[in-house]
Motif scaffolding. Structure first.
Motif, mmCIF file in Angstrom:
data_model
loop_
_atom_site.group_PDB
_atom_site.id
_atom_site.type_symbol
_atom_site.label_atom_id
_atom_site.label_comp_id
_atom_site.label_asym_id
_atom_site.label_seq_id
_atom_site.Cartn_x
_atom_site.Cartn_y
_atom_site.Cartn_z
ATOM 1 N N ALA A 50 15.956 -21.499 13.206
ATOM 2 C CA ALA A 50 16.715 -20.246 13.153
ATOM 3 C C ALA A 50 16.009 -19.227 12.277
ATOM 4 N N ASN A 51 15.526 -19.666 11.146
ATOM 5 C CA ASN A 51 14.823 -18.750 10.249
ATOM 6 C C ASN A 51 13.527 -18.267 10.872
ATOM 7 N N ARG A 52 12.838 -19.168 11.596
ATOM 8 C CA ARG A 52 11.599 -18.783 12.275
ATOM 9 C C ARG A 52 11.867 -17.677 13.290
ATOM 10 N N ALA A 53 12.919 -17.825 14.054
ATOM 11 C CA ALA A 53 13.258 -16.815 15.049
ATOM 12 C C ALA A 53 13.598 -15.483 14.384
ATOM 13 N N GLU A 54 14.299 -15.546 13.251
ATOM 14 C CA GLU A 54 14.644 -14.317 12.541
ATOM 15 C C GLU A 54 13.398 -13.632 11.983
ATOM 16 N N LEU A 55 12.484 -14.409 11.418
ATOM 17 C CA LEU A 55 11.235 -13.847 10.908
ATOM 18 C C LEU A 55 10.462 -13.146 12.015
ATOM 19 N N TYR A 56 10.346 -13.822 13.160
ATOM 20 C CA TYR A 56 9.585 -13.239 14.268
ATOM 21 C C TYR A 56 10.262 -11.967 14.776
ATOM 22 N N ALA A 57 11.579 -11.983 14.836
ATOM 23 C CA ALA A 57 12.313 -10.790 15.289
ATOM 24 C C ALA A 57 12.112 -9.632 14.306
ATOM 25 N N ARG A 58 12.122 -9.935 13.006
ATOM 26 C CA ARG A 58 11.916 -8.875 12.011
ATOM 27 C C ARG A 58 10.505 -8.312 12.113
ATOM 28 N N LEU A 59 9.535 -9.165 12.413
ATOM 29 C CA LEU A 59 8.168 -8.682 12.578
ATOM 30 C C LEU A 59 8.078 -7.709 13.747
ATOM 31 N N LYS A 60 8.631 -8.096 14.882
ATOM 32 C CA LYS A 60 8.553 -7.246 16.073
ATOM 33 C C LYS A 60 9.281 -5.917 15.831
ATOM 34 N N PHE A 61 10.403 -5.971 15.127
ATOM 35 C CA PHE A 61 11.141 -4.750 14.812
ATOM 36 C C PHE A 61 10.286 -3.845 13.916
ATOM 37 N N ALA A 62 9.660 -4.423 12.898
ATOM 38 C CA ALA A 62 8.841 -3.625 11.986
ATOM 39 C C ALA A 62 7.648 -3.020 12.704
ATOM 40 N N ILE A 63 6.992 -3.805 13.542
ATOM 41 C CA ILE A 63 5.805 -3.304 14.239
ATOM 42 C C ILE A 63 6.162 -2.135 15.138
ATOM 43 N N SER A 64 7.370 -2.130 15.667
ATOM 44 C CA SER A 64 7.763 -1.031 16.553
ATOM 45 C C SER A 64 7.741 0.308 15.837
ATOM 46 N N PHE A 65 7.837 0.287 14.498
ATOM 47 C CA PHE A 65 7.764 1.528 13.735
ATOM 48 C C PHE A 65 6.376 1.782 13.156
ATOM 49 N N GLU A 66 5.547 0.744 13.095
ATOM 50 C CA GLU A 66 4.269 0.856 12.403
ATOM 51 C C GLU A 66 3.103 1.131 13.340
ATOM 52 N N GLN A 67 3.212 0.784 14.609
ATOM 53 C CA GLN A 67 2.020 0.730 15.430
ATOM 54 C C GLN A 67 1.652 2.061 16.078
#
Length: 810
Positions: free
Chosen positions: A772-789
């Motif tokens: 569950a934590n792994r999925a949350e980490l990956y989701a937070r990464l994808k969310f952050a990248i959507s603003f950074e890239q």
């Protein structure tokens, strides 16, 4: 007994150190009068640079306040300049009408900045960098003006440039020579320094000779013209091209001078009642500008003023240990070498470490260190004492600690140093003084040692040695914080971890808000803390925290890699290292059209166009029509691949396809430090996955994922993390680990150092064992990248990013 009268002309570090030494020997011999032309009591001139950057205040650098003079019965005249010495009457006269009689006179007039004799050198906006008044002028100018030119690539010039840049100015450094700090560093170390300073936003014009300073109709600086006819617009010119002994008073009074006030080994001038110390002195044809020799002179002069008559100054063997805008450099002896010498060198440009040792016969005669200077004092001792290094040679490059491992720790460790070993060159403090203070005063911290001895209180580069001495004296009782617990910079007392916690818990979303909440000592932070704060804010609150581009390193702001000659490197993106004929033709056409001097394949399997001029960058990007900028920042760099099973007869999985998928999945990701990935198609590991931040190796049944590798001279082998079966699992586990690193690592901490701090098992528990934590980490990464890239999408349009680039390259 009636006291004799001692008059000191000059209230600087050398003159007042002489008085301090004299008071130790005899407090009652003289009535002492001191004249200082500045409005401040004795202060530490070495620390003017932190005042300029805002890390310290003027009050912070006062060495002896007015109460010290009063407590020691010293008459102090500030804002009072001695203009005449009547040697017949033994009197001095000042510009404000004061007179003072003397039995002994001490000249400590120091030096004055050299101002280039070029047209326009008296314009408003032309200043030097020598005293507090100059700093105040620069601080005022930085609050009103935009562009600054610093003439001089020595220490003072670089510190002035860094300070002005920290206060928001765009700064160009003009230097006549081919390398920076050419008296302190060899060309290799100087190149590393210049590259690092470029990354901090400074521009350089090397081998440029100033012909004139240009002014506007109001008599203010508006530009500078060089011998080659080129011009550069600027609002401020800082002269930092050298100093000259201040001998005007001595010359006017008939005291013999020749490149300084000429003194003998007792620091006595040709007039036996007049002594001189400091930068105004010429001793055996030498004038010294470093603090340590001046303090040696002070001790000898005090001995003779106290009528002891046994001291002798025979000159100084100098070493230079500096902290240039936070970067440690050291040199001593003949670090250049010649035909009858040999040199041992160690170079790690990526890690920012360079060492050069020059040997003649069986003796070390010179050393030049960049980045890692912890063994500078030991090398200096070997040079000064002329000891044979025959038995040490095999381990010499690896420092005193390595020698200790060979069984000679008693001779060479800090504990084995003689008490006369100088630890703090800035303040002339030897080991014995520190040990005595620790034992007699009951000291347990480095800050207490600074207060009682002044060791490590100036440039701070000897703090590591002071810590070692403290530990050797009091053992486990020493209050020494590990690196992870040290403050982020001198602007504040909080650690990286504490700052990250405050940003998260207090929902801080801007640098200014963070500075206010955590009560930063400086109003705008500095070049060390601002990039870290910007990253912490962006990674903690994606979509809320606004990226502060001016707090990024210059490579990230300009989307190209600055080279040592001022040109740029452009690395077009090639997903997973794969390209096609069309892209290659475009690259070749651009290289031909813009006369690119070198086209090179990088270690990450990309093509690097080196030597592109700043003004050509926009056109190069447009004609390439390939994104650039990924290969320079604290971010995802590249994913290196081998061809895998598609072509290789040993390949077990599609490593090329996996590499492309990973790079596309992570594109635009900012991180605490650079991140490199590699995917190998079989255990033969042709893509070198074992030394990457994330390494993926294909096996028959799927993929093995390794983390925390690092190439370079301090190679770290990646550690096994998990075995996976599917393509999607590789993306999720990789992204989750990187997000954990993004959220927990300190700025400029590589993955290997992060794992060394928190432990591999911690990362496994968060990513491998907790789905569950792994999925949350990956989701937070994808969310952050959507603003950074994808800054590339804006780069060729009339956007703030484009306007910023045009400003940078103006």
């Amino acid at each position: 007994m009636k006291k004799m009268k001692l008059v000191v002309v000059g209230n600087g570090m050398a003159g007042i150190r002489t008085i301090e030494e004299l008071l130790k020997l005899d407090r009652d011999l003289y009535d002492i009068t001191v004249f200082g032309s500045e409005p401040y009591p004795n202060y530490n001139r070495i620390l003017l640079s932190p005042v300029l950057t805002g890390e310290q205040t003027i009050q912070d650098i006062i060495l002896n306040d007015t109460s010290w003079y009063e407590a020691n019965g010293i008459t102090l005249h500030l804002n009072s300049t001695v203009t005449q010495i009547n040697r017949a009457r033994k009197q001095v006269l000042t510009d404000d009408g004061k007179t003072a009689s003397y039995d002994r006179l001490l000249l400590a007039t120091g030096s004055k900045p050299f101002i280039l004799p070029v047209p326009g050198n008296e314009l408003k906006g032309v200043i030097s960098f020598r005293d507090i008044r100059d700093v105040e002028l620069m601080i005022d100018a930085a609050s009103r003006l935009q562009h600054a030119v610093v003439i001089g690539g020595g220490l003072l010039g670089l510190e002035a440039a860094n300070g002005l840049a920290a206060r928001g100015m765009q700064v160009s450094v003009v230097h006549l020579g081919a390398t920076l700090l050419d008296r302190q560093l060899d060309s290799a170390a100087a190149a590393l320094l210049q590259t690092s300073l470029r990354e901090r936003g400074l521009s350089f014009l090397m081998e440029h000779q100033t012909e004139a300073i240009l002014g506007d109709e109001q008599g203010a600086v508006c530009g500078i013209r060089f011998k080659d006819g080129s011009e550069l617009a600027t609002d401020l010119v800082v002269m930092a091209v050298g100093i000259r002994p201040h001998t005007d008073l001595a010359e006017a009074s008939g005291i013999y001078t020749h490149r300084g006030v000429v003194v003998n080994d007792t620091l006595q001038s040709y007039d036996p009642s007049i002594y001189a110390v400091g930068e105004c002195v010429s001793h055996r044809g030498m004038a010294y500008g470093l603090v340590a020799p001046l303090f040696e002179q002070a001790k000898v002069a005090a001995n003779h003023l106290a009528l002891h008559g046994i001291g002798r100054y025979a000159g100084s063997t100098t070493s230079t240990k500096l902290k240039v805008t936070g970067i440690d450099v050291f040199s001593a002896g003949d670090f250049v070498g010649g035909s009858n010498t040999e040199a041992i060198t160690l170079a790690d440009p990526v890690g920012g470490v360079y060492k050069k040792l020059v040997i003649q016969g069986d003796k070390l005669i010179g050393a030049c260190l960049y980045g890692d200077t912890v063994d500078g004092a030991w090398y200096f001792r070997l040079i000064r004492e002329g000891k044979s290094i025959a038995e040490l040679r095999e381990h010499l490059m690896f420092g005193e600690g390595a020698i200790g491992d060979t069984g000679h720790a008693g001779e060479n460790s800090v504990a084995g140093m003689p008490d006369t070993t100088e630890i703090c060159g800035c303040n002339g403090v030897c080991k014995g003084t520190i040990v005595k203070a620790i034992r007699e005063q009951g000291l347990f911290t480095v800050d207490e040692i600074k207060k009682h001895t002044k060791a490590a209180s100036s440039c701070g580069s000897c703090a590591g040695l002071v810590e070692q001495i403290l530990i050797s004296c009091v053992g486990g009782a020493a209050d020494i914080k590990p690196k992870s617990e040290k403050a982020i910079c001198a602007c504040v007392d909080y650690t990286h971890g504490e700052i990250r916690k405050a940003i998260r818990e207090q929902h801080l979303t801007s640098i200014s808000q963070t500075l206010r909440f955590l009560e930063w000592r400086t109003s705008d932070g500095c070049a060390t803390c601002r990039p870290a704060l910007n990253y912490y804010l962006m990674s903690t609150w994606p979509g809320e925290a606004k990226d502060d581009s001016q707090s990024r390193l210059i490579n990230e702001r300009a989307h190209a890699n600055i080279q040592k000659d001022g040109t740029y490197s452009v690395v077009p993106r090639m997903w997973g290292g794969v390209t096609n004929p069309s892209e290659l033709r475009r690259i070749a056409d651009v290289a031909d059209k813009y006369k690119v001097p070198m086209v090179k394949v990088t270690g990450g399997q990309r093509i690097d166009l080196l030597g592109i001029k700043k003004e050509d960058l926009p056109a190069v990007w447009k004609e390439l029509d390939m994104p650039s900028g990924h290969a320079y920042g604290k971010s995802l760099r590249t994913v290196k691949t081998c061809v895998g099973k598609e072509f290789c007869r040993f390949g077990t999985q599609d490593s090329t396809g996996m590499g492309i998928a990973l790079e596309k999945d992570l594109v635009g990701m900012w991180s605490p430090h650079k991140v490199k990935l590699a995917v190998s198609g079989c255990p033969r590991n042709c893509a070198e996955s074992g030394i990457k931040d994330i390494g993926i190796i294909a096996v028959d049944s799927g993929w093995e994922l390794y983390v925390g590798g690092n190439g370079g001279i301090k190679t770290e082998v990646a550690q096994f993390f998990v075995k996976l079966q599917t393509h999607d699992e590789v993306l999720e586990y990789t992204g989750a680990f990187l997000q954990l690193y993004r959220e927990e690592a300190f700025y400029l901490e590589r993955t290997c150092h992060y794992l060394a701090r928190v432990g591999l098992e911690h990362a496994k528990a968060r990513v491998v064992d907790d789905a569950a934590n792994r999925a949350e980490l990956y989701a937070r990464l994808k969310f952050a990248i959507s603003f950074e890239q994808d800054p590339w999408a804006e780069r060729l349009e009339a956007t703030p990013a484009r306007r910023e680039f045009e400003t940078l390259t103006a």
